[in-house]
Write a protein that holds these residues in place. Structure first.
Motif, PDB file in Angstrom:
ATOM      1  N   ARG A 150       0.822  -1.216   0.000  1.00  0.00           N
ATOM      2  CA  ARG A 150       0.000   0.000   0.000  1.00  0.00           C
ATOM      3  C   ARG A 150       0.850   1.257   0.000  1.00  0.00           C
ATOM      4  NH1 ARG A 150      -3.413   2.352   4.493  1.00  0.00           N
ATOM      5  NH2 ARG A 150      -2.112   1.010   5.762  1.00  0.00           N
ATOM      6  N   GLN A 151       1.955   1.250   0.784  1.00  0.00           N
ATOM      7  CA  GLN A 151       2.815   2.426   0.850  1.00  0.00           C
ATOM      8  C   GLN A 151       3.471   2.716  -0.506  1.00  0.00           C
ATOM      9  OE1 GLN A 151       2.816  -0.124   2.869  1.00  0.00           O
ATOM     10  NE2 GLN A 151       2.889   0.515   5.036  1.00  0.00           N
ATOM     11  N   ALA A 152       3.872   1.645  -1.197  1.00  0.00           N
ATOM     12  CA  ALA A 152       4.479   1.817  -2.521  1.00  0.00           C
ATOM     13  C   ALA A 152       3.459   2.355  -3.515  1.00  0.00           C
ATOM     14  CB  ALA A 152       5.060   0.488  -3.010  1.00  0.00           C
ATOM     15  N   GLN A 153       2.228   1.861  -3.436  1.00  0.00           N
ATOM     16  CA  GLN A 153       1.174   2.362  -4.324  1.00  0.00           C
ATOM     17  C   GLN A 153       0.923   3.847  -4.090  1.00  0.00           C
ATOM     18  OE1 GLN A 153      -0.617   1.261  -6.773  1.00  0.00           O
ATOM     19  NE2 GLN A 153      -0.245  -0.946  -6.847  1.00  0.00           N
ATOM     20  N   LYS A 154       0.938   4.258  -2.818  1.00  0.00           N
ATOM     21  CA  LYS A 154       0.741   5.679  -2.515  1.00  0.00           C
ATOM     22  C   LYS A 154       1.873   6.526  -3.088  1.00  0.00           C
ATOM     23  CE  LYS A 154      -1.995   5.322   1.736  1.00  0.00           C
ATOM     24  NZ  LYS A 154      -2.006   5.605   3.198  1.00  0.00           N
ATOM     25  N   SER A 155       3.102   6.011  -2.957  1.00  0.00           N
ATOM     26  CA  SER A 155       4.253   6.738  -3.509  1.00  0.00           C
ATOM     27  C   SER A 155       4.126   6.897  -5.013  1.00  0.00           C
ATOM     28  CB  SER A 155       5.548   5.990  -3.157  1.00  0.00           C
ATOM     29  OG  SER A 155       6.651   6.576  -3.805  1.00  0.00           O
ATOM     30  N   ILE A 156       3.718   5.832  -5.703  1.00  0.00           N
ATOM     31  CA  ILE A 156       3.567   5.880  -7.157  1.00  0.00           C
ATOM     32  C   ILE A 156       2.481   6.885  -7.543  1.00  0.00           C
ATOM     33  CG2 ILE A 156       2.810   4.562  -9.175  1.00  0.00           C
ATOM     34  CD1 ILE A 156       4.218   2.122  -7.912  1.00  0.00           C
ATOM     35  N   LYS A 157       1.374   6.880  -6.812  1.00  0.00           N
ATOM     36  CA  LYS A 157       0.283   7.814  -7.117  1.00  0.00           C
ATOM     37  C   LYS A 157       0.723   9.255  -6.938  1.00  0.00           C
ATOM     38  CE  LYS A 157      -3.595   4.697  -6.104  1.00  0.00           C
ATOM     39  NZ  LYS A 157      -4.727   4.420  -5.195  1.00  0.00           N
ATOM     40  N   ARG A 158       1.495   9.525  -5.859  1.00  0.00           N
ATOM     41  CA  ARG A 158       1.978  10.895  -5.647  1.00  0.00           C
ATOM     42  C   ARG A 158       2.902  11.334  -6.779  1.00  0.00           C
ATOM     43  NH1 ARG A 158       2.583   9.121  -0.194  1.00  0.00           N
ATOM     44  NH2 ARG A 158       4.832   8.797  -0.558  1.00  0.00           N
ATOM     45  N   LEU A 159       3.805  10.425  -7.178  1.00  0.00           N
ATOM     46  CA  LEU A 159       4.743  10.763  -8.253  1.00  0.00           C
ATOM     47  C   LEU A 159       4.011  10.947  -9.577  1.00  0.00           C
ATOM     48  CD1 LEU A 159       7.573  11.286  -9.194  1.00  0.00           C
ATOM     49  CD2 LEU A 159       7.959   8.822  -9.361  1.00  0.00           C
ATOM     50  N   LEU A 160       3.024  10.095  -9.859  1.00  0.00           N
ATOM     51  CA  LEU A 160       2.254  10.231 -11.097  1.00  0.00           C
ATOM     52  C   LEU A 160       1.509  11.564 -11.128  1.00  0.00           C
ATOM     53  CD1 LEU A 160       0.801   6.633 -11.702  1.00  0.00           C
ATOM     54  CD2 LEU A 160       2.264   7.943 -13.244  1.00  0.00           C
ATOM     55  N   ALA A 161       0.955  11.958 -10.002  1.00  0.00           N
ATOM     56  CA  ALA A 161       0.241  13.240  -9.954  1.00  0.00           C
ATOM     57  C   ALA A 161       1.201  14.394 -10.255  1.00  0.00           C
ATOM     58  CB  ALA A 161      -0.408  13.426  -8.586  1.00  0.00           C
ATOM     59  N   ALA A 162       2.403  14.325  -9.682  1.00  0.00           N
ATOM     60  CA  ALA A 162       3.394  15.380  -9.932  1.00  0.00           C
ATOM     61  C   ALA A 162       3.841  15.378 -11.391  1.00  0.00           C
ATOM     62  CB  ALA A 162       4.600  15.186  -9.012  1.00  0.00           C
TER      63      ALA A 162
END
Length: 309
Positions: A150-162
């Motif tokens: 879950r933590q990795a998925q959150k990191s990916i989502k934040r980076l994709l948004a940026a």
């Protein structure tokens, strides 16, 4: 007597070789080194100065020498290496490479084309950066499919948004840059009139192929690396292949050809005819790329948009 200069470019320095005198020296790949280089080469009044394309390390030297009124040509490293092999020069050091480049320029006398102006180089940099951001987005989207934590998925989502925000910002910068030039606005509209050509392809062609419309179809195909190379010896004939030229142009034309095959009736019919007579599908796609480039070249030359009739 013609004086030719070969320059081997690395991240930190430039090795220089002058023909026919054989004089050699090196300078730093920085602004101070460039000033020294331009001053020393101007004293020779060279006919041509050749540098290999090195992924961007050559840009400062090219810009400095061109602004000093010196004739500069950027050559394909693969062609220079093939030339060195033909001469039997197996050793490879920076000073040797500079001498080989000088000999290559003297022997082949490549055409000296006008360099892109500062505005066109800026546009090319923006187009390149956009492509890099898109590649990063695709890479992160692929990671999102394989990561379960879950933590990795959150990191990916934040980076994709940026990354997507940065992509929007770059698109706005590109729009502003295109609007500054009436010529570019007209060219973008003309190129985008062809089914299969969107803004990204049109802008890449404007930035990376400023010769569009000023060369013949064979010359423009060779410049993009889409002219087929034939291998033949006696009765033996090998398969033709493409290569060299401007890889960024080929990359966007490949994607444009795939879209055009679906949405451009003229190019779809052209591709289907090739497949029907037995051409491999990838060969047919390359033929569509070449035909599409020829069409774009004619549209810019004639200043007339795409017409289906």
């Amino acid at each position: 007597m013609e004086i030719v200069v070969g320059i081997d470019v690395s991240k930190d320095r430039l090795d220089v070789h002058v023909l026919p005198s054989g004089e050699a020296f090196s300078v730093g790949n920085d602004h101070a080194g460039m000033e020294d280089l331009a001053r020393r080469l101007a004293a020779f009044s060279p006919t041509a100065i050749g540098l290999e394309a090195t992924g961007g390390y050559e840009q400062l030297a090219v810009a400095t020498l061109a602004s000093a009124g010196l004739s500069v040509v950027v050559v394909n490293p693969a062609q220079v290496r093939a030339f060195a092999n033909a001469l039997g020069k197996r050793a490879k050091t920076d000073p040797i490479d500079a001498a080989v480049i000088a000999a290559f320029i003297a022997a082949t006398k490549p055409e000296l084309r006008p360099l892109r102006d500062a505005e066109t180089r800026t546009l090319a940099d923006l187009v390149t950066r956009r492509r890099q951001i898109v590649q990063m987005i695709v890479a992160e989207e692929n990671r999102a499919r394989t990561v379960n934590a879950r933590q990795a998925q959150k990191s990916i989502k934040r980076l994709l948004a940026a990354l997507r925000r940065e992509l929007e910002s770059l698109d706005a910068d590109l729009d502003d840059h295109i609007r500054k030039s009436p010529l570019w606005r007209v060219r973008e509209k003309l190129l985008s009139s062809v089914p299969g050509i969107g803004p990204t392809v049109a802008r890449t062609m404007i930035a990376e192929m400023p010769e569009l419309g000023s060369l013949g179809r064979r010359q423009i195909a060779a410049l993009a690396g889409l002219a087929p190379w034939t291998r033949q010896s006696g009765r033996w004939r090998g398969k033709s292949f493409i290569g060299g030229g401007r890889s960024r142009v080929r990359a966007v034309l490949f994607m444009a050809a795939l879209v055009a095959i679906r949405h451009n009736p003229v190019l779809k019919a052209f591709r289907d005819r090739l497949v029907e007579v037995g051409k491999p599908k990838i060969v047919a796609v390359v033929a569509v790329m070449r035909k599409l480039l020829t069409i774009l070249n004619a549209i810019i030359r004639d200043q007339k948009p795409w017409q289906t009739a």
